[in-house]
Design a protein around this motif. Structure first.
Motif, mmCIF file in Angstrom:
data_model
loop_
_atom_site.group_PDB
_atom_site.id
_atom_site.type_symbol
_atom_site.label_atom_id
_atom_site.label_comp_id
_atom_site.label_asym_id
_atom_site.label_seq_id
_atom_site.Cartn_x
_atom_site.Cartn_y
_atom_site.Cartn_z
ATOM 1 N N VAL A 346 46.733 57.369 43.921
ATOM 2 C CA VAL A 346 46.550 57.005 45.315
ATOM 3 C C VAL A 346 46.923 55.540 45.541
ATOM 4 C CG1 VAL A 346 44.902 56.912 47.213
ATOM 5 C CG2 VAL A 346 44.712 58.724 45.522
ATOM 6 N N TRP A 347 46.518 54.677 44.608
ATOM 7 C CA TRP A 347 46.833 53.261 44.778
ATOM 8 C C TRP A 347 48.341 53.033 44.875
ATOM 9 C CZ3 TRP A 347 44.092 48.950 45.787
ATOM 10 C CH2 TRP A 347 44.761 47.726 45.663
ATOM 11 N N LYS A 348 49.100 53.677 44.006
ATOM 12 C CA LYS A 348 50.547 53.450 43.993
ATOM 13 C C LYS A 348 51.242 54.039 45.217
ATOM 14 C CE LYS A 348 51.232 52.798 39.043
ATOM 15 N NZ LYS A 348 51.907 53.278 37.800
ATOM 16 N N ALA A 349 50.576 54.948 45.918
ATOM 17 C CA ALA A 349 51.136 55.445 47.172
ATOM 18 C C ALA A 349 50.998 54.422 48.287
ATOM 19 C CB ALA A 349 50.443 56.740 47.574
ATOM 20 N N ALA A 350 50.155 53.418 48.076
ATOM 21 C CA ALA A 350 49.928 52.403 49.098
ATOM 22 C C ALA A 350 50.480 51.036 48.703
ATOM 23 C CB ALA A 350 48.427 52.286 49.379
ATOM 24 N N PHE A 351 50.305 50.648 47.451
ATOM 25 C CA PHE A 351 50.691 49.296 47.012
ATOM 26 C C PHE A 351 51.583 49.376 45.778
ATOM 27 C CE2 PHE A 351 46.482 49.035 48.974
ATOM 28 C CZ PHE A 351 46.665 48.026 49.918
ATOM 29 N N ASP A 352 52.497 48.396 45.654
ATOM 30 C CA ASP A 352 53.352 48.359 44.455
ATOM 31 C C ASP A 352 52.903 47.297 43.461
ATOM 32 O OD1 ASP A 352 54.147 45.961 45.574
ATOM 33 O OD2 ASP A 352 56.200 46.604 46.025
ATOM 34 N N ASP A 363 36.257 39.838 48.073
ATOM 35 C CA ASP A 363 35.414 40.949 48.515
ATOM 36 C C ASP A 363 36.249 42.023 49.197
ATOM 37 O OD1 ASP A 363 33.216 39.723 47.488
ATOM 38 O OD2 ASP A 363 32.410 39.051 49.415
ATOM 39 N N ASP A 364 37.252 41.602 49.980
ATOM 40 C CA ASP A 364 38.118 42.577 50.648
ATOM 41 C C ASP A 364 38.924 43.374 49.630
ATOM 42 O OD1 ASP A 364 37.191 41.770 53.084
ATOM 43 O OD2 ASP A 364 39.010 40.686 53.682
ATOM 44 N N ILE A 365 39.486 42.671 48.649
ATOM 45 C CA ILE A 365 40.284 43.368 47.628
ATOM 46 C C ILE A 365 39.407 44.326 46.834
ATOM 47 C CG2 ILE A 365 41.620 43.058 45.511
ATOM 48 C CD1 ILE A 365 42.668 40.443 46.654
ATOM 49 N N ALA A 366 38.194 43.900 46.484
ATOM 50 C CA ALA A 366 37.289 44.770 45.723
ATOM 51 C C ALA A 366 36.942 46.025 46.516
ATOM 52 C CB ALA A 366 36.022 44.006 45.351
ATOM 53 N N LEU A 367 36.738 45.870 47.819
ATOM 54 C CA LEU A 367 36.403 47.025 48.651
ATOM 55 C C LEU A 367 37.580 47.989 48.734
ATOM 56 C CD1 LEU A 367 34.553 48.574 50.526
ATOM 57 C CD2 LEU A 367 35.237 47.055 52.391
ATOM 58 N N VAL A 368 38.787 47.453 48.968
ATOM 59 C CA VAL A 368 39.968 48.315 49.043
ATOM 60 C C VAL A 368 40.207 49.000 47.697
ATOM 61 C CG1 VAL A 368 42.474 48.331 49.376
ATOM 62 C CG2 VAL A 368 41.015 46.969 50.909
ATOM 63 N N ASP A 369 39.992 48.276 46.613
ATOM 64 C CA ASP A 369 40.137 48.854 45.278
ATOM 65 C C ASP A 369 39.195 50.044 45.109
ATOM 66 O OD1 ASP A 369 40.839 49.241 42.640
ATOM 67 O OD2 ASP A 369 39.608 47.592 41.883
ATOM 68 N N SER A 370 37.953 49.930 45.599
ATOM 69 C CA SER A 370 36.975 51.016 45.450
ATOM 70 C C SER A 370 37.318 52.216 46.321
ATOM 71 C CB SER A 370 35.570 50.510 45.791
ATOM 72 O OG SER A 370 35.452 50.172 47.165
ATOM 73 N N ILE A 371 38.090 52.014 47.381
ATOM 74 C CA ILE A 371 38.526 53.138 48.212
ATOM 75 C C ILE A 371 39.639 53.925 47.532
ATOM 76 C CG2 ILE A 371 39.627 53.792 50.394
ATOM 77 C CD1 ILE A 371 38.225 51.398 51.698
ATOM 78 N N ALA A 417 38.503 45.329 56.515
ATOM 79 C CA ALA A 417 38.899 44.727 55.240
ATOM 80 C C ALA A 417 40.261 45.250 54.800
ATOM 81 C CB ALA A 417 37.844 45.021 54.180
ATOM 82 N N LEU A 418 40.493 46.553 54.964
ATOM 83 C CA LEU A 418 41.776 47.136 54.593
ATOM 84 C C LEU A 418 42.904 46.527 55.417
ATOM 85 C CD1 LEU A 418 43.520 49.166 53.093
ATOM 86 C CD2 LEU A 418 42.834 50.910 54.771
ATOM 87 N N VAL A 419 42.685 46.348 56.704
ATOM 88 C CA VAL A 419 43.706 45.742 57.570
ATOM 89 C C VAL A 419 44.017 44.319 57.117
ATOM 90 C CG1 VAL A 419 44.167 44.910 59.910
ATOM 91 C CG2 VAL A 419 43.215 47.204 59.565
ATOM 92 N N ARG A 420 42.979 43.563 56.776
ATOM 93 C CA ARG A 420 43.211 42.184 56.316
ATOM 94 C C ARG A 420 44.024 42.162 55.021
ATOM 95 N NH1 ARG A 420 37.760 41.548 58.232
ATOM 96 N NH2 ARG A 420 36.925 41.876 56.125
#
Length: 533
Positions: A346-352, A363-371, A417-420
């Motif tokens: 899932v991560w690679k479908a969103a970020f490279d 904190d934002d990166i940690a939250l997005v990582d947990s999603i 957080a995801l938008v940021r």
């Protein structure tokens, strides 16, 4: 320990004389115009009939038990009408006769005073199906009280309050003084009458129906889709019965725009089966269905984590190691993801780039990582999916789906957080995903579409080995593509399922008795070995 009704004095009088005395008292009560004196006669009737029921004269048992129940019921009608609405152990004075109220083996969730209502007076909504009640000794009641606030477990009780099945009967103490005894008939289904054990009356459906009728969740769930905030204050994990560390939890997850009320029929049928009730405990989840599916998965994970921290902080109970998930529609997709390992799919479908290479607040990166990164939830051993769009739904991409995207309002701190993170790392975000977010926004409807890149990637995530999963899908005549009118069979049916059941029905399989019967059949199958994961 099994409750007992010693019926003092039974050895000194014959069953025939006790039964005759009970009938005289009942006749006196029927002709007494003054309510309190009539109640005193009903009490005397119940005591004498109980003595006859506890005797060794088998020929008198049936008539004695029936008369004891009748007289106890009449007495309770008086007490419920004339006495204070909140019940605690104590003594009532009934026209000069003292009646001691005794709580014996009551549900642990009932703390302090509570209200009582005759179970038979509670209407069972048609959506719940039939009333499951057992005739026996005593009067079936429902005990109700507001949700407590002074203990951690209070957060796991529904906001509507606590409602539990209770059974009441009249007996006498060692001195011959009458007592009104109340107990939990599910924990103590038998009572001793003299030397014999007899079943207690109970009504397992009435207590659930009492909470159902008080709930506003259906309205809040629909309002949540278009931006209503109240459902957010209600979201969480809720227990419908006292926690049992040895019973398997069945955790039910509703679908888009739904609420736990959709599970009324299935919950009632589980409660109504002694076999299933002995093995399982039912838990409901409330979550905001306007949010993307991956965020819903994370939120449900947090609800479960908080629940277990209260119920089993040491992590040693058998219940924690054998969990069944049942999900309808989007709730089935969330259930599948709770049993899956995301790896990097899932991560690679969103970020490279990995999370460590992104630029944003930690904190934002940690939250997005947990999603986007997750492991199968510990203890999940089985999952049952009903009408679930595992591969998306074409409806989300058609006119009604496009309209819903405009109406459905998803806004939360997690999405902010995801938008940021996305705004700060556009060069490392999938261009297709950026276009999807810009065109369709972030919502549950968007993530159920057939072309959303993160959702497409998540389609490949199946329950990990060791987790059994079964699929139940609807197929209406004439649908093209074949399906239930909302979810095509190609999306609802999963390879590798232990069983697949196709039913000629629409999307609301939670109301379909054939589908629910199949769920119960799956639950009755032998239990898999308890996971140590």
């Amino acid at each position: 320990m099994r409750p007992s009704a010693p019926a003092a004095g039974a050895a000194k009088i014959t069953s025939a004389s006790a039964l005759a005395s009970a009938r005289r008292h009942a006749q006196d009560a029927e002709h007494e115009p003054r309510a309190e004196r009539a109640a005193r006669s009903w009490l005397a009737c119940a005591v004498s009939a109980g003595q006859a029921a506890a005797s060794e004269d088998a020929g008198a048992w049936a008539a004695a038990e029936a008369l004891a129940n009748r007289c106890t019921g009449k007495l309770l009608d008086f007490l419920l009408a004339y006495e204070p609405p909140r019940w605690t152990p104590g003594v009532f004075d009934i026209a000069g006769t003292s009646l001691q109220v005794v709580f014996s083996g009551m549900p642990t969730s009932l703390e302090g005073a509570f209200a009582l209502e005759r179970a038979g007076s509670i209407t069972i909504p048609s959506v719940m199906g039939q009333r499951y009640a057992t005739e026996g000794f005593g009067i079936a009641l429902v005990a109700m009280q507001p949700r407590c606030t002074d203990r951690p477990i209070c957060t796991l009780f529904p906001p509507e309050g606590v409602a539990r099945s209770v059974t009441a009967w009249i007996d006498s103490d060692a001195d011959g003084s009458p007592r009104l005894v109340l107990t939990d008939p599910l924990a103590h289904p038998q009572v001793m009458l003299g030397a014999r054990s007899v079943p207690l009356s109970n009504d397992i459906t009435a207590s659930y129906a009492a909470l159902f009728e008080k709930s506003r969740l259906n309205r809040l769930a629909i309002w949540n889709l278009v931006g209503g905030k109240q459902i957010g204050h209600r979201q969480g994990l809720y227990l419908l019965e006292d926690y049992d560390p040895e019973k398997t939890p069945i955790i039910m997850l509703h679908g888009l725009g739904g609420s736990p009320l959709v599970w009324a029929r299935l919950t009632n049928r589980v409660f109504g089966s002694p076999e299933l009730r002995a093995r399982y405990q039912v838990w409901h989840v409330v979550y905001q269905t306007n949010s993307p599916v991956l965020l819903n998965r994370l939120r449900v994970q947090h609800f479960l984590d908080r629940g277990w921290s209260v119920l089993d902080p040491q992590g040693t109970s058998l219940a924690r190691r054998d969990v069944v998930l049942i999900g309808h529609s989007m709730g089935g997709v969330v259930s599948r993801l709770l049993a899956s390992d995301s790896r990097e799919v899932v991560w690679k479908a969103a970020f490279d780039e990995p999370p460590s290479a992104l630029v944003a607040a930690p904190d934002d990166i940690a939250l997005v990582d947990s999603i986007f990164h997750f492991k199968p939830y510990p203890g999940v051993s089985r999952a049952i999916f009903l009408a679930s769009p595992h591969m998306g739904s074409p409806l989300a991409d058609h006119f009604w789906g496009r309209l819903a995207r405009r109406l459905v309002d998803a806004h939360s701190s997690e999405l902010d957080a995801l938008v940021r993170v996305v705004d700060a790392n556009r060069a490392h975000v999938s261009p297709i995903l950026l276009d999807s977010y810009r065109t369709d926004g972030l919502s549950s409807v968007n993530t159920l579409g057939l072309r959303q890149p993160v959702s497409l990637a998540s389609h490949a995530l199946m329950p990990v080995p060791g987790v059994r999963y079964d699929t139940i899908a609807g197929s209406l005549p004439g649908e093209d593509p074949p399906g239930d009118g909302v979810v095509p069979l190609s999306s609802a049916v999963l390879a590798g399922a232990a069983s697949t059941t196709i039913i000629p029905a629409g999307h609301r399989l939670y109301r379909n008795d054939e589908a629910l019967t199949r769920v119960l059949e799956i639950l009755r199958e032998p239990q898999a070995p308890v996971s140590t994961r």
